[in-house]
Motif scaffolding. Structure first.
Motif, PDB file in Angstrom:
ATOM      1  N   GLY A 124     -49.863  -5.188   1.124  1.00  0.00           N
ATOM      2  CA  GLY A 124     -51.087  -5.680   0.523  1.00  0.00           C
ATOM      3  C   GLY A 124     -51.528  -7.003   1.105  1.00  0.00           C
ATOM      4  O   GLY A 124     -52.729  -7.232   1.327  1.00  0.00           O
ATOM      5  N   GLU A 150     -55.457  -2.647  -6.509  1.00  0.00           N
ATOM      6  CA  GLU A 150     -55.294  -4.023  -6.027  1.00  0.00           C
ATOM      7  C   GLU A 150     -55.159  -4.040  -4.510  1.00  0.00           C
ATOM      8  O   GLU A 150     -55.732  -4.892  -3.834  1.00  0.00           O
ATOM      9  CB  GLU A 150     -54.072  -4.674  -6.675  1.00  0.00           C
ATOM     10  N   TYR A 151     -54.397  -3.104  -3.971  1.00  0.00           N
ATOM     11  CA  TYR A 151     -54.214  -2.995  -2.521  1.00  0.00           C
ATOM     12  C   TYR A 151     -55.567  -2.835  -1.824  1.00  0.00           C
ATOM     13  O   TYR A 151     -55.810  -3.430  -0.779  1.00  0.00           O
ATOM     14  CB  TYR A 151     -53.305  -1.805  -2.213  1.00  0.00           C
ATOM     15  N   ARG A 152     -56.455  -2.053  -2.430  1.00  0.00           N
ATOM     16  CA  ARG A 152     -57.774  -1.801  -1.857  1.00  0.00           C
ATOM     17  C   ARG A 152     -58.783  -2.903  -2.220  1.00  0.00           C
ATOM     18  O   ARG A 152     -59.936  -2.841  -1.831  1.00  0.00           O
ATOM     19  CB  ARG A 152     -58.298  -0.446  -2.336  1.00  0.00           C
ATOM     20  N   TRP A 171     -50.557 -12.604  -3.058  1.00  0.00           N
ATOM     21  CA  TRP A 171     -49.512 -11.624  -2.746  1.00  0.00           C
ATOM     22  C   TRP A 171     -48.151 -12.290  -2.599  1.00  0.00           C
ATOM     23  O   TRP A 171     -47.130 -11.674  -2.889  1.00  0.00           O
ATOM     24  CB  TRP A 171     -49.869 -10.859  -1.472  1.00  0.00           C
ATOM     25  N   LYS A 206     -53.062  -6.275   4.412  1.00  0.00           N
ATOM     26  CA  LYS A 206     -54.321  -5.562   4.207  1.00  0.00           C
ATOM     27  C   LYS A 206     -55.434  -6.527   3.813  1.00  0.00           C
ATOM     28  O   LYS A 206     -56.533  -6.517   4.370  1.00  0.00           O
ATOM     29  CB  LYS A 206     -54.143  -4.506   3.121  1.00  0.00           C
ATOM     30  N   TRP A 207     -55.158  -7.405   2.834  1.00  0.00           N
ATOM     31  CA  TRP A 207     -56.152  -8.384   2.382  1.00  0.00           C
ATOM     32  C   TRP A 207     -56.493  -9.362   3.495  1.00  0.00           C
ATOM     33  O   TRP A 207     -57.644  -9.761   3.663  1.00  0.00           O
ATOM     34  CB  TRP A 207     -55.630  -9.134   1.158  1.00  0.00           C
TER      35      TRP A 207
END
Length: 200
Positions: free
Chosen positions: A186, A20-22, A150, A189-190
């Motif tokens: 996350g 999910e993070y990626r 998130w 990151k997103w």
């Protein structure tokens, strides 16, 4: 047996979180396996709302896979016409969804709490229903690949970690404590990935 399932579910949950993070579409495969395990864990622990939400998660994982893989209507709205863009892009959630999602959350929260109080022996009906209702909203947002998903998971993870400590599910509590930290990273990151697509 419950502890073994809990450990396996924790491992799958870590894989899910990494994917999910990626923003990897393969998170939905883990998203099918994990709830299948936790259906048994939560039922044995008397967390009936969490038991029920994992049935929802199974269906939501299939929906999420389809949305991420074939979300062409969203790409058309965003005027992303490039053929190489196969998956649904990360976007901000439109303001028009906030009120309806808020209503869905409140109605679901109260409804689940009432069911737990009236028809089960749950000793944590309000917390259980809160995390369940917010997870339903968060899962829908994740399936649509909205960066704000998130925010929902940060709140769910904090409350859930405390709830699972109280219920003696130590491995799961540790997983959700880690979820809280990763969910914060996350989000950023997103957000960065979304801005890179917009700026290209």
């Amino acid at each position: 047996m419950e502890q073994i399932l809990e450990i396996i579910g924790t491992i799958v949950g870590l894989v899910y979180l990494w994917l999910e993070y990626r923003a990897s579409i393969y998170l939905w495969i883990a998203g099918i396996i994990m709830p299948a395990i936790y259906i048994f864990v939560y039922y044995d622990a008397g967390l009936y709302a969490d038991f029920g939400i994992n049935i929802y998660y199974l269906g939501a994982a299939v929906y999420g896979w389809m949305m991420w893989k074939y979300g062409s209507f969203v790409r058309r709205k965003l005027h992303l016409r490039t053929e190489e863009e196969q998956e649904l892009p990360i976007t901000r959630m439109p303001l028009r969804y906030y009120l309806p999602l808020g209503i869905v959350f409140v109605v679901t929260f109260i409804g689940i709490a009432w069911i737990l109080i009236e028809f089960t022996n749950s000793n944590v009906p309000w917390l259980d229903s809160f995390t369940t209702a917010l997870s339903i909203v968060g899962m829908w947002m994740l399936a649509r690949k909205y960066v704000e998903q998130w925010w929902a998971w940060i709140v769910v993870d904090v409350v859930s970690a405390g709830l699972y400590v109280y219920k003696g599910l130590d491995f799961t509590a540790g997983l959700y404590a880690l979820y809280t930290i990763i969910a914060i990273f996350g989000y950023f990151k997103w957000k960065k990935m979304m801005e890179e697509v917009i700026n290209d």
